[in-house]
Structures are given as C-alpha cells and as structure tokens.
Scaffold this motif. Structure first.
Motif, PDB file in Angstrom:
ATOM      1  N   LYS A 185      65.372  76.878  -5.146  1.00 44.98           N
ATOM      2  CA  LYS A 185      66.151  76.406  -6.035  1.00 44.98           C
ATOM      3  C   LYS A 185      66.883  77.767  -6.699  1.00 44.98           C
ATOM      4  N   GLU A 237      67.203  69.369  -2.867  1.00 48.29           N
ATOM      5  CA  GLU A 237      65.844  68.734  -3.416  1.00 48.29           C
ATOM      6  C   GLU A 237      64.898  68.077  -2.878  1.00 48.29           C
ATOM      7  N   PRO A 258      59.289  66.179  -6.847  1.00 53.71           N
ATOM      8  CA  PRO A 258      59.774  67.356  -7.608  1.00 53.71           C
ATOM      9  C   PRO A 258      59.175  68.752  -7.583  1.00 53.71           C
ATOM     10  N   THR A 309      59.936  70.580  -4.392  1.00 55.16           N
ATOM     11  CA  THR A 309      61.003  71.067  -4.407  1.00 55.16           C
ATOM     12  C   THR A 309      61.108  71.973  -5.370  1.00 55.16           C
ATOM     13  N   LYS A 352      65.938  64.813   0.015  1.00 56.72           N
ATOM     14  CA  LYS A 352      65.206  63.730  -1.119  1.00 56.72           C
ATOM     15  C   LYS A 352      65.148  62.293  -0.876  1.00 56.72           C
TER      16      LYS A 352
END
Length: 508
Positions: free
Chosen positions: A108, A115, A119, A122, A161
């Motif tokens: 990230k 993504e 979360p 990620t 994602k």
C-alpha cells in the motif's frame, strides 16, 4: 561469449559432479530428446545447459511451426510461462539492493489503489507476500481478469478487491499470477519507468539477452519465433495465434531462447555477477533462493514434504542437493528450468506445445543420470497416463451427445440480456438473427460462443476459439421464475477458473 558445441563433436564430453560417479553422455541425451519429441508429437524444442559459468551446450530440434520447414535453433524464442516470475523477483531485488525498497515493505505504501477483500490484509500485505503465494486466495485466482483480456495491469490490480479468500492470510500457500502483476507495478512506481523497460535496461541488456522480451509487439517482430501449438477438436496438433499477454508478462509472458536463458542461469549460479558486471549482490540472490514458505506440491520424484517456495522459485532438497526450479506454461508453450547450485549446473528446456510432458520428462531423464536415481525413471508411466487421458477426452463428446433433451423454461429470446460479475464486468447474452443465443465477455474476445440448449435451463457453450473447451451454462431463477443470473460449468483453462465468477443479470 557463448561456446556452441554440437553433439557429434562432443561424444567424449561428459557432465558430472565430483560427488557422483554417474555421468551424462550428451550423445545419449540427444537420442532421448528425439524419442520424446516423437512420442509426444512436439513440434519444436530447444535446450541449454550451463556448467561452471559456461554455456556448454545449446541446440534446437524440430520446427517453428508444425508442417512448416523453418527449423528451431538455439536462438529461437519461446514463451517461458511462469519462469517469468523469477525475473520480476530479480527486478525487485535490484531495488532492494539499492536501498529503495525492502522485502517487507507494505504494498500500500507504493500502490495506494491496491486493495484486497479484507481491509486488514490490504493494510499488512507486503512485497514478500506478493512473491510467495500466501494471500489466502484460491489457486490461480483472478485468471479471467488477464486471460486474453484488454485490462491493463493497473486495472487488474484495482479489481482484486472482489476476489474472496478461501483461507486465512499467510495460513497456507496457493499459487497466484496476479500478485506478480502487482509486484511489477511497484517496480514502475519506484523506478519511474515501466517494469518492461526496467527489466530490459537492468537485466536483459546487461546479460546481452537481446531477443528476450516482455512485450508482444517485440516478440511478434522476431522472425525466429516459435509458434504455439494445442490440440484441436479432432485431437490433432495445430498452431494458434499467441495472445498478447502484456498485462501478465511479469507473471507469465516473457519470451526468450535457450541461449539467452542460459546466460540468465549463469548470472544466478554465479551469485548475481556475469563476467565483470555485477547485476545484483549475493545477499539478494541468497534471499531469492531462500525457502520463504513450505509449499509441497505434487509428489516424488520432483517434490517432497520439504519442498518450499522462494521468490519465484520452487526449492526442493534431493539427494543432499538443493534443486532450484520452475516450470512455465501458457497456451501452446511449456518450459522448465532447473539449477543445482552446489554443482554449479543448470539446464533449460523450451517447447512449443502445451499440456505435454516433454520438458517434464526430459528434466527427469537428466536428473536420473545426475543423481543415479531410478525414481526419476517415469517415462512409461507418464506416457500411459497421457494416452489414457487423450482417449477419455476423445470419448467425452459421445457421452455428452447422450444427454437427454428437454424444453427450456422460457422462450429463447427471454434469456438474452446484459449480465455482470462485479470483479470481471459485463457479460452479454445476445439473441441472434438466426434465433439462437450467443455469449460474449466484454473484455475478452476469446470468450465468445454459441449456446445450444441441452436440458431444462442448461445450455452447452460452443466457444468460437479452439483453445477454450466447450462447457455448460445454467440459468438461475427466483421463486417468480425471473432470471437471477447464470453459472458456467466447464473444464478450467490454464490458470482460469470460471467457478469464481458470480454472474448476475442486470436489473435495468
């Protein structure tokens, strides 16, 4: 400088290890290669062998294309498939060496748009995670995003994602291609140039791998290009047009030759240096070849319970040695590269036919001689399995034709409409002028075909492209007999799993 030695001038030349009395006679290996090509109907093959920082043997066999006269040689370029992953790991290693990134940096930090489904995953996913297949996703997840698609690398990453995991993050490995696409975009962000240009400038040019490329436009301009081959519906070998593959080049679409891949092996076996030029430090090479995650696949003789994965390499202890290897396969191409570092020896095998065990069997033959290990003598067993499998596939259409027919629940035209999967995008079912149905994936021209009614609300998919095996499509309904969507049931393609799609009908 490459040393080129032909078989008939090296009958006395032997490969051997100081710890092994068993020797490999290259003239005998030549006969075995020709036998494999004959038995498994391989159009073309090229091999390179390196020892003690020298290319001691390279040779091509067969033809660039079936039924054509042009011959394969040691400079013919083939698709190396997933061996491409090791190049991506090396490009990252160069940046680690320069202090610009660290293996445990978070993805990230470099790609804000990255993504995954959860979360927490990620936020914590690292570069090391990208290279070691421990995302928690199912095997080859996201294949429909890249296979013959017009999605860019960045667009593929943005759609990750929607992929639902099947295991806990870092719990167990499952082989991935798309994570190496993510890795390549980190190289782009940090270096300021595309991964392809970085690879060319920092690896290919340094190793004089002048014909190797990750770009389809360069590949197709090479006159010494092997054409890919697959089985057609009549189970005859035919040449096909290779997909561009640029969006997956970091994970599977580099093209190279036996000579140039031999230079690559020299670099790796010599701890990151070639001649007077150091590409990357020994520390980086050691990290690339270090077991990162236990990952036993398959079984003996090639793998065992201690098999692990490094950065783009399978690592297996065998007979007191550490075998470093990776296979590669794309439509119409298959390859294998093996290195035994303490013997300072490596070999690469490139072929222009997919779903054939030629590279696999030739690898077994060489290792059998090197290790004097009869467990690698699997030729007849593999050949029997292959022939039985072909027989079953030839008989399958006869079995399908016996499926009882019924009437569909709705008038044919009412099945038409726009459908979509939130990861992939739109999939259309069109009602044709001839009164039939046709399916087409909006971003993948290869996924287009006619629908033939089979049973109730199940239709056979007759895909237009011969590389896509025919399958079945079943429409799903709610209690009001309104179509909700459909599912696809068919044999998976190379690294494409239709089962992960959740295809729903658009309400508008």
């Amino acid at each position: 400088m490459k040393i080129k030695i032909y078989f008939f001038s090296i009958i006395g030349l032997l490969l051997f290890s100081n710890s092994f009395s068993q020797q490999i006679q290259l003239d005998s290996l030549d006969l075995q290669i020709r036998q494999i090509i004959k038995d498994f109907e391989i159009p073309g093959l090229s091999i390179g062998i390196v020892r003690n920082d020298s290319i001691i043997f390279t040779k091509g066999y067969g033809n660039l294309e079936i039924h054509k006269e042009r011959k394969v040689d040691e400079n013919t370029i083939f698709g190396i498939g997933s061996i491409s992953k090791s190049f991506t790991a090396l490009t990252l290693g160069i940046l680690v060496d320069e202090g610009k990134i660290d293996w445990d940096d978070k993805v990230k930090e470099y790609l804000p748009y990255f993504e995954l489904y959860a979360p927490y995953v990620t936020d914590n996913f690292s570069i090391r995670d990208l290279l070691t297949h421990r995302s928690g996703l199912k095997d080859v997840s996201g294949g429909t995003l890249w296979y013959h698609s017009d999605y860019s690398r960045k667009e593929i990453i943005k759609r990750l994602k929607y992929l639902e995991p099947v295991s806990t993050y870092r719990e167990k490995p499952a082989y991935q291609n798309v994570m190496y696409v993510v890795a390549s975009e980190i190289v782009k962000t940090v270096s300021g140039i595309s991964w392809d240009n970085f690879l060319k400038a920092r690896v290919f040019d340094k190793l004089k791998m002048n014909n190797s490329t990750s770009l389809s436009i360069e590949r197709e301009s090479n006159r010494n290009l092997a054409q890919p081959h697959i089985w057609n519906e009549d189970y005859k070998k035919v040449a096909i047009i290779q997909e561009k593959g640029d969006n997956l080049a970091p994970g599977g679409f580099i093209y190279s030759s036996a000579v140039e891949m031999s230079s690559y092996m020299r670099l790796l076996l010599n701890n990151g240096a070639i001649g007077n030029d150091t590409i990357v430090s020994p520390k980086i090479i050691n990290e690339i070849f270090k077991p990162q995650i236990i990952y036993p696949i398959g079984g003996t003789p090639f793998y065992n319970e201690f098999t692990s994965y490094g950065f783009g390499w399978w690592l297996t202890p065998k007979n007191g040695h550490k075998i470093i290897e990776h296979s590669g396969g794309i439509d119409g191409m298959s390859a294998n590269l093996v290195m035994i570092k303490d013997m300072n020896l490596g070999f690469v095998i490139l072929t222009n036919a997919s779903k054939e065990p030629a590279a696999f069997l030739l690898t077994a033959k060489i290792l059998e001689k090197l290790f004097n290990d009869k467990s690698y003598n699997i030729y007849s067993r593999v050949m029997d399995y292959r022939n039985q499998n072909l027989k079953k596939k030839k008989e399958a259409p006869i079995q399908i034709s016996k499926t009882p027919k019924t009437k569909p629940s709705l008038e044919i035209q009412k099945y038409a409409g726009k459908y979509s999967d939130k990861m992939y995008g739109d999939i259309l079912i069109n009602y044709t002028e001839s009164g039939g149905l046709e399916i087409s994936f909006s971003h993948s021209q290869v996924f287009k075909g006619k629908l033939e009614h089979r049973h109730f609300d199940t239709f056979k998919i007759d895909w237009n492209d011969i590389r896509v095996p025919n399958g079945f499509l079943t429409f799903n309904f709610n209690s009001k007999r309104e179509i909700l969507g459909f599912s696809i049931d068919q044999e998976n393609l190379l690294d494409v799993d239709f089962g992960e799609l959740n295809i729903l009908k658009n309400k508008n």
